[in-house]
Design an enzyme around this catalytic site. Sequence first.
Site, PDB file in Angstrom:
ATOM      1  N   LYS A 148       0.831  -1.210   0.000  1.00 12.00           N
ATOM      2  CA  LYS A 148       0.000   0.000   0.000  1.00 12.00           C
ATOM      3  C   LYS A 148       0.863   1.256   0.000  1.00 12.00           C
ATOM      4  CE  LYS A 148      -4.367  -1.869   1.411  1.00 12.00           C
ATOM      5  NZ  LYS A 148      -5.588  -1.801   2.177  1.00 12.00           N
ATOM      6  N   LYS A 196     -12.644  -4.758  -3.277  1.00 13.24           N
ATOM      7  CA  LYS A 196     -13.527  -3.638  -2.931  1.00 13.24           C
ATOM      8  C   LYS A 196     -12.837  -2.313  -3.213  1.00 13.24           C
ATOM      9  CE  LYS A 196     -15.076  -5.022   1.538  1.00 13.24           C
ATOM     10  NZ  LYS A 196     -14.011  -5.819   1.876  1.00 13.24           N
ATOM     11  N   LYS A 250      -7.074  -9.792  -8.623  1.00 10.83           N
ATOM     12  CA  LYS A 250      -8.292 -10.245  -7.930  1.00 10.83           C
ATOM     13  C   LYS A 250      -9.322  -9.116  -7.852  1.00 10.83           C
ATOM     14  CE  LYS A 250      -7.948  -9.223  -3.082  1.00 10.83           C
ATOM     15  NZ  LYS A 250      -8.539  -9.551  -1.815  1.00 10.83           N
TER      16      LYS A 250
END
Length: 343
Positions: free
Chosen positions: A124, A208, A205
């Site tokens: 991240k 969200k 993948k």
Amino acid sequence: MTRMSAPETPQAAPRILSGMQPTSDSLHIGNYLGALVNWVKLQDDHDAFYFVADLHALTVPTDPEVLRERTRKTVAQFIAGGVDPQRSSLFCQSHVPEHAELGWVMNCLTGDGEARRMTQFKDKTAKGQSANVGLLTYPMLMAADILLYDTAFVPVGEDQRQHLEITRDLAGRFNTRFGEALVVPEPYIVKGSAKIMDLQDPTSKMSKTGSSPKGLIDLMQDPAKIAKNIRSAVTDTEAEIRYDVANKAGVSNLLIIHSTLSGQSIDELESSFVGRGYGDLKKEVADVVVAAIEPFQVRMAELLDDPAELDRILASGAERARGVAQSTMVRVRERVGLLPAAR
Ligand code: ATP
Ligand code: LTN
């Protein structure tokens, strides 16, 4: 499982625990087929604890009203997907303050370098996402979530394996340093559980927070929008409908979604699509998905119509969870040398 000390009550069934973050208004079909379907199956023969990880969601800055909404919606989606609050303890992480308390103890057992090496934090921050200290200590809070409940198994997807490893390391470290008090949990990465890919980028993948709106099949989406997203899914320039992840990631993803929902095997689907085109495959996948999602959406509407009932379910789940969490914290406080609080 390595049982380190007797839990507070004899357990008839092995204890499992899992959670999801309320980071979106809707779960996607990957969360449903990769996780929720397994949660529902496991509640039959396990003492199941399922929670919404709202403290973890604070690592991503979110409007407070939106976070509250998403937390209720996430609980409602667990129930609409089949989690039964009578059989499973269903609760909200922040309603059990022992999570934050044990999380602090776990922080104090973790090396600074060890935390910085965790892939979620590295990934991240490498993507330029601004990081807060909460993101750095995310895995220690997750370890606390698990260790508070004498958890035997943690059913999660492959992406969570590293978090389970550090949880096991921290439990072992605690037990070595302070005397055995915590159960070392086993990962329960469900073999063969579906990993659903992004419709627009079928080598990543479905996620969200990582997928674009067109790449997702959201459980709360309007059926027409779902069908549209499936119709515009990225495939390839061939015409053959064949399961081949390396060369035909998009078609393979559609076959997996169909197969997991319809119960037909990939072989059966390949045979039934011989001589037919991608348009047919997409139409059939859309029909199967919409048929599965419709009853889910009806149940969701009922649940969201009665927020007081949802709050009652959460209150009763939190009460059950606190009973277990508090008794673990008595052991932990005693071991690490905190004075017992006066009553
Ligand atoms: P975020 O983007 O916020 O990380 P996410 O979509 O990756 O969200 P999580 O909340 O991290 O989802 O995961 C909840 C559960 O769903 C986990 O057990 C995870 O392994 C599973 N899961 C997430 N995405 C998929 C997917 N595409 N296919 C199968 N399982 C998935
Ligand atoms: N990190 C998990 C959510 C999560 C969790 C947990 C899962 C937080 N605490 C404890 C299992 C056990 C995720 O993003 N899927």
